[in-house]
Design a protein around this motif. Structure first.
Motif, PDB file in Angstrom:
ATOM      1  N   VAL A 140       0.738  -1.036   0.177  1.00 44.14           N
ATOM      2  CA  VAL A 140      -0.091  -0.010  -0.148  1.00 44.14           C
ATOM      3  C   VAL A 140       0.698   1.039   0.016  1.00 44.14           C
ATOM      4  O   VAL A 140       2.216   1.561   0.929  1.00 44.14           O
ATOM      5  N   ILE A 171      -2.020  -6.156   4.625  1.00 45.13           N
ATOM      6  CA  ILE A 171      -1.033  -5.547   4.316  1.00 45.13           C
ATOM      7  C   ILE A 171       0.190  -6.240   4.477  1.00 45.13           C
ATOM      8  O   ILE A 171       0.973  -6.239   5.682  1.00 45.13           O
ATOM      9  N   MET A 189      -1.568   0.722  -4.866  1.00 48.68           N
ATOM     10  CA  MET A 189      -2.139  -0.561  -4.244  1.00 48.68           C
ATOM     11  C   MET A 189      -1.182  -1.888  -5.018  1.00 48.68           C
ATOM     12  O   MET A 189      -1.237  -1.069  -6.670  1.00 48.68           O
TER      13      MET A 189
END
Lengths: 386, 244
Positions: A140, A171, A189
């Protein structure tokens, strides 16, 4: 400094008129900054192009929205001069409300780092290793992380607009870069292409295959051989360098940019006329005072400078206000235009400086005719007696 | 002794189509340092035109205006502006104060052209306003001052640069009797005590009595040039006709 006081006092003589003029110019500079920020954002993709050791392969006639079969991946790796190949797709994903949408680049983690080693190097090694191992991992951009106060290891839920699917992701890492040109990546992303591909109903399609070449000299031979190879195939391809590809991908922006520039010019020209009229009106009302100043020793050059100084003061202050509001809107409020575009709208320093420069030029241009007329005032005619 | 200002054979002709109007005809006038000269004459006699030419606001058709050995006739506008700034102080019938500036700022206006510091300007402005008795009205705007006070601010603005000549055009024309007396007494102070050279145009015989010399203009001709010796009550006017 002694002249500034005189200029400010003159501007405060008719506060309403000065405020209205400043408001008009501020609005014009606000619109200018807004439009130039859009232009700047549209042009950013092209500016991000790097060296010429990468080639993009897309479907020949229909552009990037039409895709190539996944089977080309293995074939493309066989060409001389190609060291690695990575597939890339794009998805627009939302976080919670639909207004929070971002661009997700769907990549194969293994080959992505081989082709885009510069981008991959912006991610911490251990985090990228997690991305390699974890099928539902996501890298991200730092800005998004900050916006949602996410941490590495957090589980997040995203929705894809095109395919109407939900993504449950962990993540793996953060994309962080200090370069100005990295603004876009920090608002994007990276998602595992294979993970995403398995969720959609029509898998096995690739928008762009990126080829890493061994040397720049291989560009032409690879383009020729790949193009010739697929000429008679089920899907004909177009092969371009990275910068050329990016230019092509954003070629539609040229027309948009032209329109925006035209609108900017019209807005600024309109403001020029408004300001000329205001300054001229003000000068006509002050003819006796200007005549008095000339009588007591002010040279035509002094009058010229004072009037142009007033015009510059108005437009520069108004310009600062207009640009400041645009900055507040885009940079602090994270405002996004609902154009369906994927670009990050941030007031760049160059746009702000250009805006200030235009304010000064606007002031000079709007002041020069009234200033010249004022400097030519006939003292005897105006003061009557003496 | 070389005069401060030497006006030599000044003529002014206005052309309106093919019609020539002779406003001034070979006027000669010498002004010495410390003089207080009044120019009188009927309307259209050329008083204002002569004053315009003396102050460099207008140029004659022929003749010369010599000051400090320099003929100002023919100088370009920027040079004339600089010359006026250094040598001439103006007092107008209509005061011509700038309404958005205070009394202090109005007086400071000509000083802004000099390369002087703020503190130096302050000393000069305060001194000028003290001379006219308005050092307690420095922050007042013109609209807050009476006509007489506005004219005194105008006088302070005229003297603040310490000019060689003060030119006054009907300085009491808009004033009541009391204010007229105050202004004329100021002129006496400027001329008598401070040695300022004054050239004043007036229609008012009473005002002219404050001058040391009275000159009469009629149809563009300077018809009398009589030195008036103090005391004033003994002055003799050679053309005491109707000056309107």
């Amino acid at each position: 400094m002694k002249w500034i006081l005189l200029i400010v006092k003159n501007l405060l003589r008719n506060k309403k008129r000065t405020l209205l003029t400043m408001g008009s110019v501020a609005l014009a500079l606000f619109i200018f900054t807004l439009l130039q920020t859009v232009v700047s954002a549209l042009a950013m993709d092209v500016a991000l192009g790097t060296g010429e050791t990468k080639l993009g392969v897309i479907e020949r006639y229909s552009g990037p929205r039409h895709q190539l079969p996944e089977g080309y991946w293995g074939q493309l790796q066989q060409f001389d001069g190609v060291t690695s190949v990575t597939p890339t797709n794009f998805a627009i994903v939302t976080v919670g409300m639909e207004s929070n949408y971002f661009v997700a680049i769907l990549v194969d983690p293994v080959t992505y780092q081989q082709v885009f080693e510069s981008s991959a190097s912006k991610i911490a090694i251990e985090q990228y290793e997690d991305f390699l191992k974890r099928r539902n991992g996501v890298i991200v951009g730092e800005k998004i992380m900050n916006q949602f106060k996410w941490k590495v290891g957090d589980a997040i839920q995203l929705s894809s607009i095109q395919h109407n699917i939900d993504l449950s992701l962990i993540i793996s890492g953060v994309y962080k870069d200090t370069r100005e040109s990295s603004e876009q990546m920090e608002t994007r992303m990276l998602i595992n292409w294979r993970y995403y591909d398995n969720l959609i109903g029509d898998p096995g399609k690739v928008s762009v295959f990126w080829l890493r070449l061994d040397k720049p000299a291989s560009v032409l031979p690879v383009i020729q051989s790949v193009t010739n190879y697929y000429r008679m195939g089920p899907v004909d391809v177009s092969v371009e360098t990275e910068s050329s590809m990016l230019s092509r991908l954003t070629s539609y922006t040229a027309t948009i940019q032209l329109i925006i520039q035209a609108v900017s010019s019209v807005v600024l020209f309109s403001m020029l006329l408004v300001t000329v009229n205001t300054i001229s009106l003000s000068m006509r009302e002050r003819r006796k005072e200007i005549a008095l100043m000339k009588a007591i020793g002010y040279k035509p050059g002094h009058i010229l400078s004072l009037v142009i100084g007033e015009a510059i003061f108005i437009s520069l202050v108004a310009g600062v206000i207009g640009i400041f509001f645009a900055y507040m809107l885009f940079n602090l409020r994270g405002f996004s235009l609902p154009l369906g575009l994927t670009h990050e709208f941030v007031v760049q320093q160059t746009v702000a400086i250009t805006g200030l420069g235009i304010s000064v030029v606007l002031g000079i241009l709007s002041g020069i005719v009234p200033a010249f007329n004022a400097s030519r005032v006939n003292v005897i005619n105006i003061l009557h007696s003496l | 002794m070389e005069p401060l200002l030497d006006i030599i054979q000044i003529s002014k002709i206005y052309l309106n189509g093919e019609i020539e109007t002779h406003v001034l005809e070979e006027v000669n006038l010498k002004v010495n340092s410390g003089d207080f000269i009044t120019l009188m004459g009927p309307s259209g006699s050329g008083k204002s035109t002569l004053l315009n030419i003396i102050s460099g606001l207008d140029s004659p058709t022929s003749g010369a205006v010599i000051m400090n050995s320099m003929n100002i006739v023919g100088l370009r506008e920027p040079e004339l502006s600089a010359w006026r700034h250094e040598n001439i102080g103006f007092i107008f019938q209509q005061y011509h104060l700038i309404p958005i500036l205070t009394a202090y700022e109005n007086v400071e206006l000509p000083l802004l052209l000099f390369d002087t510091s703020r503190s130096e300007r302050r000393i000069l402005v305060e001194a000028a306003l003290a001379i006219v008795g308005l050092d307690n009205r420095m922050t007042y705007y013109p609209r807050q001052l009476s006509g007489g006070q506005q004219q005194r601010v105008c006088i302070a603005r005229a003297v603040v640069t310490d000019p060689l000549i003060i030119i006054a055009d009907e300085p009491t024309g808009n004033l009541d009797y009391g204010s007229t007396e105050e202004v004329l007494e100021l002129f006496d102070t400027l001329n008598g005590d401070l040695g300022k050279t004054i050239i004043m145009v007036t229609h008012d015989p009473h005002a002219s009595q404050h001058a040391k010399t009275v000159k009469f203009l009629e149809k563009g001709l300077l018809i009398d040039d009589k030195q008036i010796n103090i005391p004033r009550e003994d002055r003799v006017y050679s053309s005491p006709g109707n000056f309107g």
